[in-house]
Design a protein around this motif. Structure first.
Motif, PDB file in Angstrom:
ATOM      1  N   PHE A 239      67.691  19.709  46.585  1.00  0.00           N
ATOM      2  CA  PHE A 239      66.827  20.307  45.566  1.00  0.00           C
ATOM      3  C   PHE A 239      67.112  21.798  45.408  1.00  0.00           C
ATOM      4  N   LEU A 240      67.349  22.469  46.533  1.00  0.00           N
ATOM      5  CA  LEU A 240      67.572  23.917  46.508  1.00  0.00           C
ATOM      6  C   LEU A 240      69.050  24.290  46.337  1.00  0.00           C
ATOM      7  N   TYR A 241      69.911  23.291  46.140  1.00  0.00           N
ATOM      8  CA  TYR A 241      71.348  23.555  46.092  1.00  0.00           C
ATOM      9  C   TYR A 241      71.745  24.637  45.081  1.00  0.00           C
ATOM     10  N   PRO A 242      71.187  24.642  43.843  1.00  0.00           N
ATOM     11  CA  PRO A 242      71.573  25.718  42.907  1.00  0.00           C
ATOM     12  C   PRO A 242      71.276  27.118  43.456  1.00  0.00           C
ATOM     13  N   SER A 243      70.137  27.285  44.127  1.00  0.00           N
ATOM     14  CA  SER A 243      69.799  28.597  44.706  1.00  0.00           C
ATOM     15  C   SER A 243      70.707  28.916  45.880  1.00  0.00           C
ATOM     16  N   ILE A 244      71.014  27.913  46.713  1.00  0.00           N
ATOM     17  CA  ILE A 244      71.921  28.114  47.855  1.00  0.00           C
ATOM     18  C   ILE A 244      73.290  28.553  47.361  1.00  0.00           C
ATOM     19  N   LEU A 245      73.771  27.893  46.319  1.00  0.00           N
ATOM     20  CA  LEU A 245      75.079  28.209  45.747  1.00  0.00           C
ATOM     21  C   LEU A 245      75.083  29.602  45.127  1.00  0.00           C
ATOM     22  N   ASP A 246      73.997  29.944  44.444  1.00  0.00           N
ATOM     23  CA  ASP A 246      73.909  31.232  43.764  1.00  0.00           C
ATOM     24  C   ASP A 246      73.987  32.399  44.741  1.00  0.00           C
ATOM     25  N   VAL A 247      73.344  32.266  45.902  1.00  0.00           N
ATOM     26  CA  VAL A 247      73.325  33.347  46.894  1.00  0.00           C
ATOM     27  C   VAL A 247      74.481  33.211  47.879  1.00  0.00           C
ATOM     28  N   ASN A 248      75.178  32.051  47.820  1.00  0.00           N
ATOM     29  CA  ASN A 248      76.316  31.773  48.706  1.00  0.00           C
ATOM     30  C   ASN A 248      75.880  31.774  50.174  1.00  0.00           C
ATOM     31  N   VAL A 249      74.773  31.084  50.431  1.00  0.00           N
ATOM     32  CA  VAL A 249      74.247  31.004  51.790  1.00  0.00           C
ATOM     33  C   VAL A 249      74.941  29.878  52.545  1.00  0.00           C
ATOM     34  N   GLN A 250      75.305  30.153  53.787  1.00  0.00           N
ATOM     35  CA  GLN A 250      75.862  29.119  54.650  1.00  0.00           C
ATOM     36  C   GLN A 250      74.713  28.411  55.380  1.00  0.00           C
ATOM     37  N   ILE A 251      74.628  27.102  55.227  1.00  0.00           N
ATOM     38  CA  ILE A 251      73.594  26.314  55.887  1.00  0.00           C
ATOM     39  C   ILE A 251      74.194  25.657  57.132  1.00  0.00           C
ATOM     40  N   ILE A 252      73.602  25.946  58.282  1.00  0.00           N
ATOM     41  CA  ILE A 252      74.093  25.398  59.551  1.00  0.00           C
ATOM     42  C   ILE A 252      72.995  24.492  60.111  1.00  0.00           C
ATOM     43  N   LYS A 253      73.312  23.193  60.269  1.00  0.00           N
ATOM     44  CA  LYS A 253      72.289  22.216  60.657  1.00  0.00           C
ATOM     45  C   LYS A 253      72.595  21.618  62.025  1.00  0.00           C
ATOM     46  N   ASN A 254      71.530  21.358  62.752  1.00  0.00           N
ATOM     47  CA  ASN A 254      71.608  20.591  64.005  1.00  0.00           C
ATOM     48  C   ASN A 254      70.333  19.760  64.075  1.00  0.00           C
TER      49      ASN A 254
END
Length: 371
Positions: A239-254
């Motif tokens: 859902f938040l992918y457009p905002s993540i892409l816009d800010v170029n945030v790296q998402i690290i999941k565990n």
């Protein structure tokens, strides 16, 4: 609607104002005679001013409504009226007028413009009355200057009244627009910008839901279901992918893929969206390597979800009250998002915590594990 048509319609409303005021007065819920008197006086002044408002632009309307609202609140304080009743009963007047508009205006374009003008007047009036009222209340309660709880509770009550009147009115046209966007996409799958429009509408729907949750005291059992945490987090990130892409945030999941909780999926989703979106927002233009860490594990029969970001440290004096209503680090923030999140997690017998240092800001959600 041309100016001449606007004036004609406005004069028509003014000419049968007494009939509308009588309907309005009968529907007022307050038993306080002074309250009824001031509310009807507001309606009478509004009807008398409609021809004038129909001939000026929005900026001028805002100026005059601001002055009008200030005079009403000054009188309200001396009359010791209940502000929640006032907001609710003013919105009854809005409904009365709009019902009359539907009966008297046939042409769709003119109908839309008339409703727009009425909504504009009422929205501005309520905005300015509440803003001025809360400012005065804050000054009066100087003994509780830092975070006057009584003032906060009253403001929340006002918001509860407003959401009950507005949210469903916002939902209906929003749902229609989303439906038509889906139809357009089905008929014209290559039409540009539809995905952007759909994404923005989803964000708007999220914000409306956030305000709706202000008036909900608890989660109904019938809304609860078993939730797979990993799937829910993935859904939120999509859902938040457009905002993540816009800010170029790296998402690290565990994330433990087997973790399950029991609760309202929509409400827990709102919490995760709010926390992660806030993280994206603070990381924007802050550093060259923005990162968000999402960790989910089990500890002592509880699901622990840590959401961390490498943004700026939250000042200690704000962190201590970060879950209080109207506390925010944003210039344009309402300070309601995290308050709503806290209420949701509490209603699920969980905890929501915040820690912040120079390296990481961490929001921790603790919820009962569902086996």
């Amino acid at each position: 609607m041309e100016i001449s048509q606007k004036k004609e319609w406005a004069h028509s409303i003014k000419d049968h104002k007494q009939q509308l005021l009588n309907v309005w007065e009968k529907k007022i819920s307050s038993q306080n005679k002074e309250s009824k008197k001031i509310i009807i006086k507001c309606g009478e002044l509004l009807f008398n001013s409609l021809p004038f408002f129909s001939s000026i632009d929005d900026k001028q309307i805002d100026k005059y409504i601001h002055q009008f609202a200030k005079s009403v609140i000054d009188e309200r304080l001396f009359s010791n009226l209940n502000i929640q009743d006032f907001v609710y009963n003013v919105n009854i007047g809005r409904t009365v007028i709009i019902d009359d508009i539907f009966q008297t205006i046939e042409e769709k374009k003119n109908l839309q413009q008339a409703i727009h003008l009425i909504n504009r007047l009422f929205d501005l009036f309520l905005f300015h009355t509440i803003s001025y009222y809360t400012t005065l209340s804050y000054e009066i309660n100087e003994s509780n200057l830092k975070y006057p709880s009584s003032n906060h509770q009253e403001r929340l009550s006002i918001l509860g009244q407003m959401t009950s009147s507005f949210v469903h009115e916002f939902r209906n046209p929003l749902t229609s627009i989303q439906g038509f966007i889906q139809l357009l996409h089905a008929e014209y799958p290559t039409l540009p910008y539809l995905n952007i429009i759909r994404s923005e509408l989803e964000q708007l729907n999220f914000r409306i839901t956030q305000f709706l949750l202000l008036s909900k005291k608890e989660t109904s059992n019938k809304d609860k279901t078993e939730i797979l945490v990993a799937d829910l987090i993935e859904e939120v990130l999509n859902f938040l992918y457009p905002s993540i892409l816009d800010v170029n945030v790296q998402i690290i999941k565990n994330i433990d893929p087997h973790l399950r909780i029991f609760g309202s999926k929509e409400e827990i989703r709102q919490v995760l969206i709010n926390i992660i979106f806030n993280a994206i927002d603070v990381l924007q233009d802050y550093r060259d390597d923005p990162k968000i860490f999402i960790l989910a594990t089990e500890l002592d029969n509880k699901v622990i979800i840590h959401t961390q970001n490498n943004g700026p440290k939250i000042p200690d004096h704000i962190k201590e009250n970060i879950f209080e209503p109207f506390v925010t680090t944003k210039k344009r923030g309402t300070g309601l998002g995290l308050y709503v999140c806290k209420q949701i997690i509490n209603n699920h017998q969980g905890e929501l915590l915040c820690e912040s240092n120079d390296d990481l800001t961490t929001f921790t959600i603790k919820l009962p594990l569902h086996k």
